[in-house]
Write an enzyme that holds these catalytic residues in place. Structure first.
Site, PDB file in Angstrom:
ATOM      1  N   GLY A  12       0.834  -1.212   0.000  1.00 48.14           N
ATOM      2  CA  GLY A  12       0.000   0.000   0.000  1.00 48.14           C
ATOM      3  C   GLY A  12       0.860   1.251   0.000  1.00 48.14           C
ATOM      4  O   GLY A  12       1.894   1.292   0.658  1.00 48.14           O
ATOM      5  N   GLY A 116       4.703  -7.689   4.542  1.00 41.81           N
ATOM      6  CA  GLY A 116       4.412  -8.654   3.476  1.00 41.81           C
ATOM      7  C   GLY A 116       5.364  -8.477   2.311  1.00 41.81           C
ATOM      8  O   GLY A 116       5.984  -9.446   1.825  1.00 41.81           O
ATOM      9  N   SER A 117       5.534  -7.250   1.864  1.00 48.06           N
ATOM     10  CA  SER A 117       6.394  -6.974   0.704  1.00 48.06           C
ATOM     11  C   SER A 117       7.844  -7.323   1.000  1.00 48.06           C
ATOM     12  O   SER A 117       8.543  -7.891   0.157  1.00 48.06           O
ATOM     13  CB  SER A 117       6.335  -5.496   0.327  1.00 48.06           C
ATOM     14  OG  SER A 117       5.039  -5.130  -0.003  1.00 48.06           O
ATOM     15  N   ILE A 139       1.601   2.675   7.037  1.00 46.09           N
ATOM     16  CA  ILE A 139       0.862   3.562   7.947  1.00 46.09           C
ATOM     17  C   ILE A 139       0.513   2.806   9.232  1.00 46.09           C
ATOM     18  O   ILE A 139       0.287   3.403  10.259  1.00 46.09           O
ATOM     19  CB  ILE A 139      -0.408   4.156   7.292  1.00 46.09           C
ATOM     20  CG1 ILE A 139      -1.450   3.083   6.987  1.00 46.09           C
ATOM     21  CG2 ILE A 139      -0.080   4.968   6.065  1.00 46.09           C
ATOM     22  CD1 ILE A 139      -2.836   3.661   6.726  1.00 46.09           C
ATOM     23  N   ASP A 140       0.467   1.472   9.152  1.00 46.68           N
ATOM     24  CA  ASP A 140       0.071   0.679  10.328  1.00 46.68           C
ATOM     25  C   ASP A 140       1.158   0.647  11.414  1.00 46.68           C
ATOM     26  O   ASP A 140       0.872   0.325  12.568  1.00 46.68           O
ATOM     27  CB  ASP A 140      -0.253  -0.762   9.914  1.00 46.68           C
ATOM     28  CG  ASP A 140      -1.333  -0.828   8.857  1.00 46.68           C
ATOM     29  OD1 ASP A 140      -2.066   0.164   8.697  1.00 46.68           O
ATOM     30  OD2 ASP A 140      -1.433  -1.870   8.173  1.00 46.68           O
ATOM     31  N   ARG A 184      -4.183  -2.295   9.891  1.00 48.80           N
ATOM     32  CA  ARG A 184      -4.460  -3.687   9.587  1.00 48.80           C
ATOM     33  C   ARG A 184      -3.933  -4.554  10.711  1.00 48.80           C
ATOM     34  O   ARG A 184      -2.764  -4.851  10.777  1.00 48.80           O
ATOM     35  CB  ARG A 184      -3.784  -4.041   8.271  1.00 48.80           C
ATOM     36  CG  ARG A 184      -4.628  -4.925   7.443  1.00 48.80           C
ATOM     37  CD  ARG A 184      -3.966  -5.501   6.279  1.00 48.80           C
ATOM     38  NE  ARG A 184      -4.556  -6.793   6.101  1.00 48.80           N
ATOM     39  CZ  ARG A 184      -5.750  -6.984   5.575  1.00 48.80           C
ATOM     40  NH1 ARG A 184      -6.453  -5.986   5.126  1.00 48.80           N
ATOM     41  NH2 ARG A 184      -6.234  -8.200   5.485  1.00 48.80           N
ATOM     42  N   GLN A 285      -6.118   8.549   4.833  1.00 53.93           N
ATOM     43  CA  GLN A 285      -4.930   8.434   5.694  1.00 53.93           C
ATOM     44  C   GLN A 285      -3.677   8.053   4.912  1.00 53.93           C
ATOM     45  O   GLN A 285      -2.561   8.185   5.397  1.00 53.93           O
ATOM     46  CB  GLN A 285      -5.163   7.354   6.767  1.00 53.93           C
ATOM     47  CG  GLN A 285      -6.258   7.712   7.731  1.00 53.93           C
ATOM     48  CD  GLN A 285      -6.907   6.478   8.317  1.00 53.93           C
ATOM     49  OE1 GLN A 285      -6.613   6.087   9.443  1.00 53.93           O
ATOM     50  NE2 GLN A 285      -7.801   5.840   7.572  1.00 53.93           N
TER      51      GLN A 285
HETATM   52  O1  F6P Z   1      -1.516  -1.886   5.336  1.00 54.72           O
HETATM   53  C1  F6P Z   1      -1.860  -0.579   5.041  1.00 54.72           C
HETATM   54  C2  F6P Z   1      -3.358  -0.464   4.838  1.00 54.72           C
HETATM   55  O2  F6P Z   1      -3.660   0.889   4.559  1.00 54.72           O
HETATM   56  C3  F6P Z   1      -4.212  -0.975   5.993  1.00 54.72           C
HETATM   57  O3  F6P Z   1      -4.255  -0.074   7.068  1.00 54.72           O
HETATM   58  C4  F6P Z   1      -5.515  -1.224   5.288  1.00 54.72           C
HETATM   59  O4  F6P Z   1      -6.274  -2.228   5.923  1.00 54.72           O
HETATM   60  C5  F6P Z   1      -5.093  -1.704   3.940  1.00 54.72           C
HETATM   61  O5  F6P Z   1      -3.785  -1.225   3.729  1.00 54.72           O
HETATM   62  C6  F6P Z   1      -5.980  -1.258   2.820  1.00 54.72           C
HETATM   63  O6  F6P Z   1      -5.524  -1.817   1.647  1.00 54.72           O
HETATM   64  P1  F6P Z   1      -6.109  -1.482   0.205  1.00 54.72           P
HETATM   65  O7  F6P Z   1      -5.345  -0.285  -0.290  1.00 54.72           O
HETATM   66  O8  F6P Z   1      -5.848  -2.707  -0.569  1.00 54.72           O
HETATM   67  O9  F6P Z   1      -7.558  -1.162   0.376  1.00 54.72           O
END
Ligand code: F6P
Length: 359
Positions: A12, A116-117, A139-140, A184, A285
């Site tokens: 993300g 993950g990446s 961001i998490d 997340r 965010q």
């Molecule tokens: O891991 C970063 C994050 O922004 C999480 O906080 C959120 O659940 C997820 O990615 C959202 O992912 P996507 O951009 O696939 O909706």
């Protein structure tokens, strides 16, 4: 001898990625005279043919990049080269990805990503003998061994700003305002923004809540603080009372959270007869201009990552600890997933302020 390096952003997006790319380009070209190639859309740029990349010069990476949200390289949180999605399911495209790195003539790669990446990039580096250095972004803020990842601080500020906007309207209408924020599986954004933005209730996935406790807190405000409004911040990964995640869709390859704010809001409205409104902040965010701290951290990480490559130190992730940049093994950072600890200073601070954490 390194002459040419690649940089990619993966997972993300968040605020501060461009500042990191800019720092990499300035340090690598200015100090070491290397060429820098930006790989587009995460590892997808190395899998697709023709390869997707951009030659990055210092001229292209001016100060506008410090201010710009998103990532000028593009990114993806779906394309795992070991299980690449296609029309007939997923296939292992890691060999093509490694071949792409070699075709580009890269001597090393800087990967900017979350847990993950970075896990995937490390597997790829091991398989293809890629000289990899990693920079943490999420961001998490849940990556191990670093106090800060790029993007977290801006996300917290955005969530705090939302509480600042919600407070006057909550007070004017004597309402309960529920703000759902990202995170997340970890409650770092919620707890930090909740303290900074004056939330009365902060709900995080690491702490079990009861609706009764939340309602008692809201009711008590009229006695203790002579007011009939309340601010609640809830992390998206908080579960319902049966312990089930509240999700938007399960059809995706991974759960996509969304809706816990409405769930909590409905329960409060039912129990207290209160006038409740719910706001879900979502990707607001992630986008937007990086704040000062994210620009600073991203710049420091970019410079340090290039220096690691110059020293021949690979398989390392740069990390922020005690206002220093250090480096740690990528595998240790990924293994050490960092949820919010119950003895965290922010948990203690929230409790010390009398903020209800739902328990
Ligand atoms: O891991 C970063 C994050 O922004 C999480 O906080 C959120 O659940 C997820 O990615 C959202 O992912 P996507 O951009 O696939 O909706």
């Amino acid at each position: 001898m390194i002459k040419k390096i690649g940089v990619l952003t993966s997972g993300g997006d968040c605020a501060g990625l461009n500042a990191a790319v800019r720092a990499i380009v300035h340090r690598a070209t200015g100090e070491y005279g290397w060429e820098v190639y930006g790989v587009c859309n995460g590892t997808t740029g190395l899998i697709n043919r023709p390869l997707q990349y951009r030659h990055l010069s210092r001229g292209m990476c001016d100060t506008a990049m410090l201010r710009a949200g998103g990532t000028m390289l593009g990114t993806t949180n779906k394309a795992n080269p070991f299980a690449f999605p296609g029309a007939d399911g997923t296939t292992d495209r890691s060999d093509e990805c490694i071949a792409g790195y070699k075709e580009l003539g890269l001597d090393a790669l800087i990967g900017i990503g979350g847990d993950g990446s970075l896990d995937i990039l490390q597997r790829l580096a091991q398989k293809g003998n890629i000289n990899l250095v990693a920079i943490p972004k999420t961001i998490d803020n849940d990556l191990g061994l670093t106090e800060n990842a790029i993007g977290y601080s801006t996300a917290v500020e955005t969530a705090m700003d939302a509480l600042d906007h919600l407070q006057p309207t909550a007070a004017s209408h004597q309402r309960v305002m529920v703000l759902e924020v990202m995170g997340r599986d970890a409650g770092h954004i919620a707890i930090a923004a909740g303290i900074a933005g004056g939330a009365d209730v902060i709900l995080v996935p690491e702490i079990f809540y009861s609706i009764d406790t939340i309602c008692q807190k809201i009711k008590s405000l009229s006695k203790t603080e002579s007011r009939n409004f309340a601010l609640i911040i809830v992390a998206e990964a908080v579960k319902d009372e049966n312990g089930e995640p509240v999700v938007v869709s399960q059809k995706w390859e991974r759960i996509r959270y969304g809706g816990i704010g409405h769930y909590i809001g409905d329960k409060i409205a039912e129990k207290l007869g209160a006038d409740v409104r719910v706001t879900s902040l979502g990707h607001i965010q992630r986008g937007g201009q990086p704040n000062a701290l994210d620009r600073i951290i991203a710049s420091a990480f970019g410079v340090y990552a290039v220096d690691l490559l110059a020293q021949g130190k690979f398989d390392r992730m740069v990390a922020w600890q005690n206002r220093q940049v250090i480096d740690v093994a990528i595998s240790d950072a990924v293994k050490g997933y960092q949820s919010l600890q119950l003895d965290d200073i922010l948990v203690k601070t929230a409790r010390g302020l009398g903020i209800c954490l739902g328990d």
